[in-house]
Structures are given as structure tokens and as C-alpha cells.
Design a protein around this motif. Structure first.
Motif, mmCIF file in Angstrom:
data_model
loop_
_atom_site.group_PDB
_atom_site.id
_atom_site.type_symbol
_atom_site.label_atom_id
_atom_site.label_comp_id
_atom_site.label_asym_id
_atom_site.label_seq_id
_atom_site.Cartn_x
_atom_site.Cartn_y
_atom_site.Cartn_z
ATOM 1 N N ASN A 140 40.957 -34.818 88.068
ATOM 2 C CA ASN A 140 41.937 -34.935 86.981
ATOM 3 C C ASN A 140 43.337 -34.720 87.540
ATOM 4 O O ASN A 140 43.835 -33.589 87.562
ATOM 5 C CB ASN A 140 41.620 -33.901 85.895
ATOM 6 C CG ASN A 140 40.208 -34.036 85.344
ATOM 7 O OD1 ASN A 140 39.939 -34.878 84.511
ATOM 8 N ND2 ASN A 140 39.291 -33.188 85.835
ATOM 9 N N ASN A 142 47.890 -42.120 78.511
ATOM 10 C CA ASN A 142 46.624 -42.722 78.932
ATOM 11 C C ASN A 142 46.137 -41.951 80.153
ATOM 12 O O ASN A 142 46.630 -42.155 81.258
ATOM 13 C CB ASN A 142 46.812 -44.207 79.259
ATOM 14 C CG ASN A 142 45.531 -44.853 79.747
ATOM 15 O OD1 ASN A 142 44.466 -44.219 79.799
ATOM 16 N ND2 ASN A 142 45.622 -46.125 80.125
ATOM 17 N N PHE A 143 45.164 -41.065 79.953
ATOM 18 C CA PHE A 143 44.684 -40.251 81.070
ATOM 19 C C PHE A 143 44.000 -41.091 82.142
ATOM 20 O O PHE A 143 43.883 -40.662 83.291
ATOM 21 C CB PHE A 143 43.728 -39.174 80.557
ATOM 22 C CG PHE A 143 44.413 -38.037 79.856
ATOM 23 C CD1 PHE A 143 45.099 -37.074 80.571
ATOM 24 C CD2 PHE A 143 44.371 -37.934 78.473
ATOM 25 C CE1 PHE A 143 45.732 -36.018 79.933
ATOM 26 C CE2 PHE A 143 44.996 -36.879 77.819
ATOM 27 C CZ PHE A 143 45.687 -35.918 78.541
ATOM 28 N N HIS A 198 46.217 -35.065 86.539
ATOM 29 C CA HIS A 198 47.247 -34.509 85.657
ATOM 30 C C HIS A 198 47.208 -32.985 85.630
ATOM 31 O O HIS A 198 48.128 -32.344 85.107
ATOM 32 C CB HIS A 198 47.074 -35.051 84.238
ATOM 33 C CG HIS A 198 45.661 -34.985 83.751
ATOM 34 N ND1 HIS A 198 44.726 -35.950 84.066
ATOM 35 C CD2 HIS A 198 45.007 -34.067 82.995
ATOM 36 C CE1 HIS A 198 43.561 -35.631 83.517
ATOM 37 N NE2 HIS A 198 43.704 -34.482 82.864
ATOM 38 N N THR A 253 54.142 -39.644 80.336
ATOM 39 C CA THR A 253 53.804 -38.247 80.092
ATOM 40 C C THR A 253 54.335 -37.828 78.728
ATOM 41 O O THR A 253 55.528 -37.991 78.443
ATOM 42 C CB THR A 253 54.384 -37.337 81.185
ATOM 43 O OG1 THR A 253 53.835 -37.735 82.454
ATOM 44 C CG2 THR A 253 54.046 -35.886 80.926
ATOM 45 N N LEU A 283 50.281 -33.873 79.926
ATOM 46 C CA LEU A 283 49.583 -34.605 78.862
ATOM 47 C C LEU A 283 50.009 -36.057 78.943
ATOM 48 O O LEU A 283 51.191 -36.384 78.797
ATOM 49 C CB LEU A 283 49.928 -33.996 77.496
ATOM 50 C CG LEU A 283 49.500 -32.535 77.306
ATOM 51 C CD1 LEU A 283 50.021 -31.987 75.983
ATOM 52 C CD2 LEU A 283 47.987 -32.391 77.389
ATOM 53 N N LYS A 284 49.047 -36.928 79.193
ATOM 54 C CA LYS A 284 49.340 -38.341 79.446
ATOM 55 C C LYS A 284 48.987 -39.199 78.219
ATOM 56 O O LYS A 284 48.013 -38.941 77.525
ATOM 57 C CB LYS A 284 48.538 -38.841 80.648
ATOM 58 C CG LYS A 284 48.675 -37.989 81.901
ATOM 59 C CD LYS A 284 50.099 -37.996 82.445
ATOM 60 C CE LYS A 284 50.434 -39.336 83.099
ATOM 61 N NZ LYS A 284 51.776 -39.292 83.761
ATOM 62 N N PHE A 323 44.114 -31.667 77.194
ATOM 63 C CA PHE A 323 44.106 -32.540 78.361
ATOM 64 C C PHE A 323 42.696 -33.052 78.622
ATOM 65 O O PHE A 323 41.704 -32.403 78.280
ATOM 66 C CB PHE A 323 44.643 -31.820 79.603
ATOM 67 C CG PHE A 323 43.958 -30.514 79.924
ATOM 68 C CD1 PHE A 323 42.682 -30.468 80.463
ATOM 69 C CD2 PHE A 323 44.607 -29.311 79.697
ATOM 70 C CE1 PHE A 323 42.056 -29.270 80.776
ATOM 71 C CE2 PHE A 323 44.001 -28.100 80.003
ATOM 72 C CZ PHE A 323 42.716 -28.082 80.532
ATOM 73 N N GLU A 324 42.596 -34.220 79.237
ATOM 74 C CA GLU A 324 41.272 -34.752 79.592
ATOM 75 C C GLU A 324 40.720 -33.968 80.775
ATOM 76 O O GLU A 324 41.452 -33.642 81.721
ATOM 77 C CB GLU A 324 41.365 -36.230 79.943
ATOM 78 C CG GLU A 324 40.002 -36.871 80.123
ATOM 79 C CD GLU A 324 40.094 -38.381 80.224
ATOM 80 O OE1 GLU A 324 39.901 -39.072 79.190
ATOM 81 O OE2 GLU A 324 40.382 -38.893 81.337
ATOM 82 N N ASP A 336 38.585 -33.605 74.092
ATOM 83 C CA ASP A 336 37.875 -34.704 74.755
ATOM 84 C C ASP A 336 36.800 -35.310 73.862
ATOM 85 O O ASP A 336 36.486 -36.499 73.981
ATOM 86 C CB ASP A 336 37.237 -34.213 76.059
ATOM 87 C CG ASP A 336 38.184 -34.321 77.242
ATOM 88 O OD1 ASP A 336 39.172 -35.073 77.154
ATOM 89 O OD2 ASP A 336 37.934 -33.651 78.265
#
Length: 521
Positions: free
Chosen positions: A462, A424-425, A464, A432, A421-422, A367-368, A385
Motif C-alpha cells: 500500500n 483512486n487507491f 499510500h 490525494t 487518502l487517494k 485508507f485502503e 474497505d
């Protein structure tokens, strides 16, 4: 299982054999082995379960931290008998055989057992002369297309010996699990001594095979770790500290170390890989050849779960030095986390999967994670990242292949996070892809706190991220065809032995709905 767990809870690693053990008969090497002392100081383990069998492991080491790395063993081979039974007292032995423990591989034993029944409990032990090992419990995997109603497993990582006791493993051993997944940092390579009376042996950083063996001898002498190994089969993969902090490919990351030359670093990696193999229940397909070892592999548990075990160290591009706002380098498409071959293997396997849940056993979080409060941005370069384009290829590939119920389980970060988990974060409304469960360390970082300043920033910056905690512990997962539940099991005190455990939060994902469905804490 209750019978065996009672022994484990008392840390009572005596054999169940009694008169039954003597019935195996004394062999000519009995006197020699008796003079060596207890051969089974490091316990037993099993791993990589298949529907028809498992790997059984032990290592003969009457002096596990002997400075020469030989474990107190002479320079000769020893026949080691093994037995696997349908009951803990070995009244119904179904398979037996002999492996040879040889000095070239640290007198370790990796018995690959076949011909067992799928989805079934078994008990196993080893015999050398008149010495009988502790008893371990294991379980075979269900047949690949069996309709499986439930799978219960735990995952863990990061057990720094001098920073805390391995209390999490003692509690894990009592959970009646089908499987344990260990995601790296089984040992730490440094020479830290800490303040709790568990200083590293050797006292300096390890580089040679002998020194890595001593370090494993110290870690694996821990009774709580032995209990968790004896309670269920394990699936393991190394991360950085199993070799050296933040290494990447053939590149050493610490400027102060003498292995900056890639050729010298490969020698160190060869030693680390060999010691890792010698001390863990891995199949021969993962036996290292010099500085190379096959880490990534795939295991299937009925029609319920496909587990893809990743190698996020050997094939990655070197980490970037730093990356703040508008850093384009992490989006360079030539940067890779998995390497082209592993990336293709992963996506092809996910695309062919017929399992309900498709899982990545992953060493560093995907994840970002923006580390800066406010409008500025800052990202860590060791996790995904730092490899944003490679992550995008993975997520796009998952969506293109219509991979259902995509879940990543992750270690390394010494904190717990449950996150969506996207695709596009940068856009919270984007699609998703799946869910990630980042699990905290077993002991690395000391006791920790429920929420620290980085956790506050992460949750604020964040969206998400759905849950955060920075204490120690492990994660217990209960998976059914309709739901995945991860219980974040926290040990508030690891700097003292025998701490209690609590379930800090339970996080669920619903089948057919990507991402986190609920957090209960």
C-alpha cells in the motif's frame, strides 16, 4: 495547569477545598452521604466544549463495582452542587448550580454550563453534603471565527482493561492539552481475565444495564484514566466493543450470543448506550432514547479546526463475510457506512466550513489496506474497505466541494498508520484527497512490537501508507494555520504499570498541500 498536573501525577485525587470547602456549609443530607462512603470514586470529567460553556460530569458510586449496578447508591435522588472557577483554588467562582443525580440514570450528573468566556481555562468540582469531589480542569472553545494560532489535542481509542494498564492516559494528563478525542472502545464487553491481575468484572460478557454499569465502574476506577479526564475536556464517540464486537445497525455479529434476534439486540444496545451516556461527559442532545443515541455532531475551534464526530456503527450496512481479489460486492453503491442522513450532514457541513483544517473523528480506518503480499488482494470488511463505494462518495464529495486540508483521525485497529487518502487507491498517481492518522490502542493487544508481519505487508503493498507501528499509546496533535503535526506517543510496556512513553514518530501535513508532508522518526 502545572498546579493541577502535579496533583494528577501523584494520583492525588484529594480535594483542594480544606477550609474553603467547609465554607459551603453542611446540608441536611450530610449524615446520609457520610454513611454511604466516598461518592466520587469515579472522578470527574468535562466535555463537548463550546465558546460559552462545557458539560461537567460525575457519577455518584461509593461501590462502583457492586454487582447490582447501582454503585452502592440507594434508590433516591441526590442534589449535587457544582462550581466552576477561574482558578484551581476556587477563589474566583464564576458559575454554580445544582443538578439531581437520579437512580434511573445511574446517579450520573451532566451539568451543561453556559455563560463562560471563550478560549479560557476553568476549574470545576462537585459537592454533595460535606463531600467535595476531585477538581478538574477544562477549557472552553474559541469563538467560531477567531484567528487561532494553535490547538493542541490528543486522540485515543481501545482500552481493554485486562490486556494492559492505562499508562498512556497518565502521560496524556501531563501534556497540557486543549482537548482529548476518544474514538471508541472505551470498554470491552467480553469476559476476559488476562494474565496481569486486571480481569473483567463481571467475569462474563455483559448484556444487561446492570452489568454494563459494573464494567464502567471498573474501568473508570482506574487512576490514570481519571487523571486524563480531569486534565482536559473530552469529545467521545462509541465504536463496536462499547456494545458488541463488530455490530452493524440492528445486527448482532456474534453467532454464539443470545441476541441474534434484532429486537433482542436492540435491547442490548439500549443498555449499552445508557451506560455509555451515564459514564461520559455528553450533552443532553446525546441522551439515549431506548436503542437510539445521537452520536454524530460537529464542534468548531476558532477559524482553525472543524471537528466532525462520526457514527460508523448505527447506520452501516452489515459487513460482508469476506472479500478477496476482484470482490465486487464492496463496491455496491447501496452499501453504506454512515447512512444517507449522516452522509448528507457530513458533506454539507464540510462544504460550508470556513475552518483551515477539516477533520473527521472516525472509528474505523478509511485508507485502503491490502492484507496480502504479492499479486493477490485481501481486505478487511469492518473498516471502510468493506464499504468502498461509500468511501468513494465521501472522497469525491470532498473534492467536489473543494474542502481544504482534509484530515481523518481514526482508532479501532490497535496499530498506528499515517497515510495519504487517494481518490483512486489503485493508481498511486491519482489525486490525494487528504491525510489519515490511524492511532493505536491504549492497551488492547498487550505490549505489541515496533513492526509486525502485517505492518511489513501493509507498507509493501500500500504505497499510500507512510508510517506504521504496532505498539500501544496515544496520539498528540499540534495544529497551527500552516501545519499539522501528529506525535505518535508509544508506551512500550503496558502489561506492567508505570511504563515510560516515547515519541516514536512525528508526522506532518502542510496546509494547502493534501497528504503527508514528512515523517520524522
Amino acid at each position: 495547569m502545572r498546579e493541577l498536573s502535579a496533583h494528577l501525577r501523584r494520583r492525588h485525587f484529594l480535594t483542594l477545598a480544606g477550609a474553603a470547602a467547609l465554607a459551603t456549609g453542611l446540608v441536611p443530607e450530610a449524615k446520609a452521604t457520610a454513611q454511604l462512603g466516598n461518592l466520587f470514586t469515579l472522578g470527574v470529567a468535562s466535555g463537548d466544549p463550546l465558546p460559552d460553556g462545557v458539560v461537567l460530569w460525575t457519577r455518584l458510586a461509593p461501590q462502583p463495582v457492586a454487582p447490582d449496578g447501582r454503585g452502592g447508591m440507594p434508590d433516591q435522588r441526590f442534589p449535587v452542587r457544582w462550581e466552576i472557577a477561574e482558578d484551581a483554588r476556587f477563589h474566583r467562582v464564576v458559575r454554580r448550580g445544582v443538578e439531581h443525580a437520579v437512580p434511573q440514570w445511574g446517579h450520573s450528573v451532566h451539568a451543561e454550563v453556559h455563560g463562560l468566556r471563550p478560549d479560557r481555562e476553568y476549574w470545576y468540582r462537585f459537592i454533595v453534603g460535606d463531600q467535595v469531589s476531585p477538581v478538574g480542569r477544562t477549557r472552553t472553545a474559541p469563538l467560531a471565527h477567531l484567528r487561532l494560532r494553535e490547538l493542541s489535542f490528543a486522540f485515543a481509542s481501545c482500552q481493554n482493561y485486562y490486556e494492559g494498564f492505562f499508562t498512556a492516559f497518565r502521560h496524556m494528563a501531563q501534556d497540557d492539552l486543549d482537548l482529548v478525542v476518544h474514538l471508541g472502545d472505551y470498554i470491552y464487553e467480553g469476559g476476559g481475565q488476562g494474565t496481569i491481575g486486571r480481569g473483567h468484572l463481571p467475569t462474563a460478557e455483559v448484556f444487561s444495564l446492570a452489568d454494563y454499569r459494573v464494567r464502567y465502574g471498573q474501568y473508570k476506577s482506574d487512576p490514570d484514566l481519571q487523571a486524563a479526564h480531569a486534565a482536559a475536556p473530552w469529545v467521545v464517540a462509541p465504536d463496536d466493543h462499547d456494545v458488541e464486537n463488530n455490530w452493524a445497525g440492528d445486527i448482532s455479529q456474534l453467532d454464539t450470543e443470545p441476541d441474534q434476534d434484532p429486537a433482542v439486540f436492540r435491547q442490548r444496545r439500549a443498555a449499552a448506550y445508557q451506560a455509555y451516556y451515564e459514564n461520559l461527559p455528553l450533552r443532553r442532545t446525546s441522551m439515549p432514547h431506548g436503542s437510539e443515541m445521537q452520536v454524530y455532531r460537529r464542534l468548531t475551534f476558532g477559524n482553525l479546526l472543524q471537528l466532525n464526530v462520526l457514527d460508523t456503527r448505527r447506520f452501516r450496512t452489515d459487513q460482508l463475510e469476506q472479500c478477496a481479489q476482484d470482490c465486487d460486492a464492496r463496491w455496491n453503491p447501496e452499501r453504506t457506512m454512515l447512512g444517507a442522513t449522516q452522509e448528507k450532514w457530513l458533506l454539507d457541513g464540510l462544504g460550508r466550513s470556513s475552518a483551515r483544517w477539516n477533520v473527521l473523528g472516525n472509528q474505523v480506518f478509511a485508507f485502503e489496506a491490502d492484507h496480502d503480499a504479492g499479486t493477490s488482494e485481501r481486505y478487511g470488511m469492518d473498516p471502510w474497505d468493506g464499504y468502498a463505494a461509500a468511501r468513494q462518495r465521501l472522497f469525491d464529495g470532498v473534492l467536489e466541494r473543494r474542502v481544504d486540508n482534509f484530515v481523518m483521525i481514526t482508532g479501532d485497529a490497535h496499530r498506528s498508520v499515517a497515510a495519504d487518502l487517494k481518490q483512486n487507491f489503485g493508481d498511486p498517481g491519482s489525486r490525494t484527497v487528504g491525510a489519515e492518522f490511524l492511532g493505536t490502542s491504549v492497551s488492547s493487544g498487550g505490549n505489541g512490537v515496533d513492526m509486525d508481519s502485517l505492518g511489513v505487508t501493509w507498507l509493501a503493498e500500500n504505497p499510500h501508507m507512510r508510517f506504521h507501528n504496532s505498539q500501544r499509546g496515544y496520539q498528540r496533535c499540534v495544529v497551527t494555520p500552516t501545519e499539522w503535526r501528529t506525535d505518535y506517543r508509544v508506551v512500550p510496556q503496558v502489561t506492567v504499570p508505570d511504563g515510560a512513553v516515547i515519541t516514536r514518530a512525528s508526522v506532518t501535513v502542510e496546509a494547502g498541500r493534501a497528504g503527508i508532508a514528512d515523517v520524522s522518526s
